[in-house]
Design a protein around this motif. Sequence first.
Motif, mmCIF file in Angstrom:
data_model
loop_
_atom_site.group_PDB
_atom_site.id
_atom_site.type_symbol
_atom_site.label_atom_id
_atom_site.label_comp_id
_atom_site.label_asym_id
_atom_site.label_seq_id
_atom_site.Cartn_x
_atom_site.Cartn_y
_atom_site.Cartn_z
ATOM 1 N N PHE A 87 1.476 -38.295 3.766
ATOM 2 C CA PHE A 87 0.840 -37.310 2.888
ATOM 3 C C PHE A 87 1.584 -35.969 2.935
ATOM 4 O O PHE A 87 1.561 -35.209 1.973
ATOM 5 C CB PHE A 87 -0.630 -37.118 3.266
ATOM 6 N N ALA A 88 2.228 -35.694 4.069
ATOM 7 C CA ALA A 88 3.012 -34.458 4.165
ATOM 8 C C ALA A 88 4.410 -34.639 3.574
ATOM 9 O O ALA A 88 5.002 -33.678 3.077
ATOM 10 C CB ALA A 88 3.111 -34.015 5.617
ATOM 11 N N LEU A 89 4.911 -35.870 3.604
ATOM 12 C CA LEU A 89 6.251 -36.111 3.044
ATOM 13 C C LEU A 89 6.324 -35.726 1.571
ATOM 14 O O LEU A 89 7.335 -35.224 1.087
ATOM 15 C CB LEU A 89 6.616 -37.586 3.183
ATOM 16 N N ARG A 90 5.201 -35.990 0.867
ATOM 17 C CA ARG A 90 5.145 -35.606 -0.557
ATOM 18 C C ARG A 90 5.486 -34.130 -0.738
ATOM 19 O O ARG A 90 6.139 -33.744 -1.707
ATOM 20 C CB ARG A 90 3.705 -35.792 -1.075
ATOM 21 N N ILE A 91 4.970 -33.332 0.178
ATOM 22 C CA ILE A 91 5.150 -31.881 0.055
ATOM 23 C C ILE A 91 6.589 -31.506 0.413
ATOM 24 O O ILE A 91 7.202 -30.653 -0.235
ATOM 25 C CB ILE A 91 4.146 -31.129 0.963
ATOM 26 N N VAL A 92 7.104 -32.138 1.467
ATOM 27 C CA VAL A 92 8.506 -31.921 1.853
ATOM 28 C C VAL A 92 9.408 -32.198 0.661
ATOM 29 O O VAL A 92 10.248 -31.371 0.277
ATOM 30 C CB VAL A 92 8.885 -32.851 3.032
#
Lengths: 225, 225
Positions: B15-20
């Motif tokens: 879910f954080a990779l999307r933001i990265v």
Amino acid sequence: MAEEVKLFRTWSTPFALRIVWALKIKGVEYETIFEDLYNKSPSLLQYNPAHKKVPVLVHNGKPISESYVILEYIDETWKETPLLPEDPYERAMARFWAKFGDDKVFTSIFGGVFVKEGKEQEEAMVEAMENLQFLEEELRGKKFFGGERIGFVDLALGWLANLISILEDVAGLKIVGEDKFPLLSAWMKDFADSPIIKDNWPPRDKMIAKFQALRDAKLAAAASK
Amino acid sequence: MAEEVKLFRTWSTPFALRIVWALKIKGVEYETIFEDLYNKSPSLLQYNPAHKKVPVLVHNGKPISESYVILEYIDETWKETPLLPEDPYERAMARFWAKFGDDKVFTSIFGGVFVKEGKEQEEAMVEAMENLQFLEEELRGKKFFGGERIGFVDLALGWLANLISILEDVAGLKIVGEDKFPLLSAWMKDFADSPIIKDNWPPRDKMIAKFQALRDAKLAAAASK
């Protein structure tokens, strides 16, 4: 091309009410198709094959599902009386609290407090109170979540304004007390009595009967596990 | 004012990779704070009191949570290389499939196929196959969900491109076979190998170890019920 707008809904679901309110606030003419979820129409299955659920909005033949996706579509298509604020950060906060309403508030009340008993219900109530407290804080200094007028978050949380008192009556307990949640209680009243909103609630006696049956079924199922 | 952008994440969560990916696609400079979810920082608890989860993006001191809310904020704040299409209906479809990815695909695979056994696993697999088939159809005639280039839905579903093969290795089964899902398989490869995307996957050996431990714990818990 003449606009053709159709809304597939049931008479009772709060997720479709959001769309009813939004279309009426925007002044969009539309046709309503009432679905029976125990006997879904071929149109509903065709328009929402992934979920087979209401609400579905069909605009000039193109279907859209998921109530918040529909709300954003309505806001981007009919721009008068915006539902979301303009500022990107305020928009993000509106989307956040709308999602919080479904993921945490609705779940802890409707899937917790309302259909549990004893210790499980007490635990769900603690969680529901924590979630409602966040909404109480959000209302500080504001009449509506949208500020002076009804916006995206108000429509997203609008079910609270009517359904809470129905669930309270059926389950015989208090969830949103005026002492604990004065701002939320005032909002529930202001929202429920607002023009457009107040004319579109489902009949209370039918809702009471429906949710009584639903609670009885859930409790019976839990007891026979 | 100089822009200050901070991303609270863990090393592993998709879910954080999307933001990265989104920040790097947009060319936004940011600072990363790696959280340990077993020992959350006071900053994380302050910035996301409602969920106490990552990812959280903090832009000039203002926190935003929920990965799709963050993605929309990023898209509205840094407008170069848009993630969402312009047309309201196409935007609605992108939001719909992103939500479908979390609600149905992620849940049926990660909460179903990956952590169940026997008959329960078979049932979850049927559901997962149905959900993946919708994605397969969405890719017809397109290289990416976003068309010729990576967009909102690609970032939303990006976890599939890497995590599926890790889950398959750990659980010893095939989920996305090239025979059944040729378009999705090609997309997984194209997406995983794309510039920016390919440089930001978590280390595979650490992921295998993490998900092996997670699956073992889930199966042990289910067996002792």
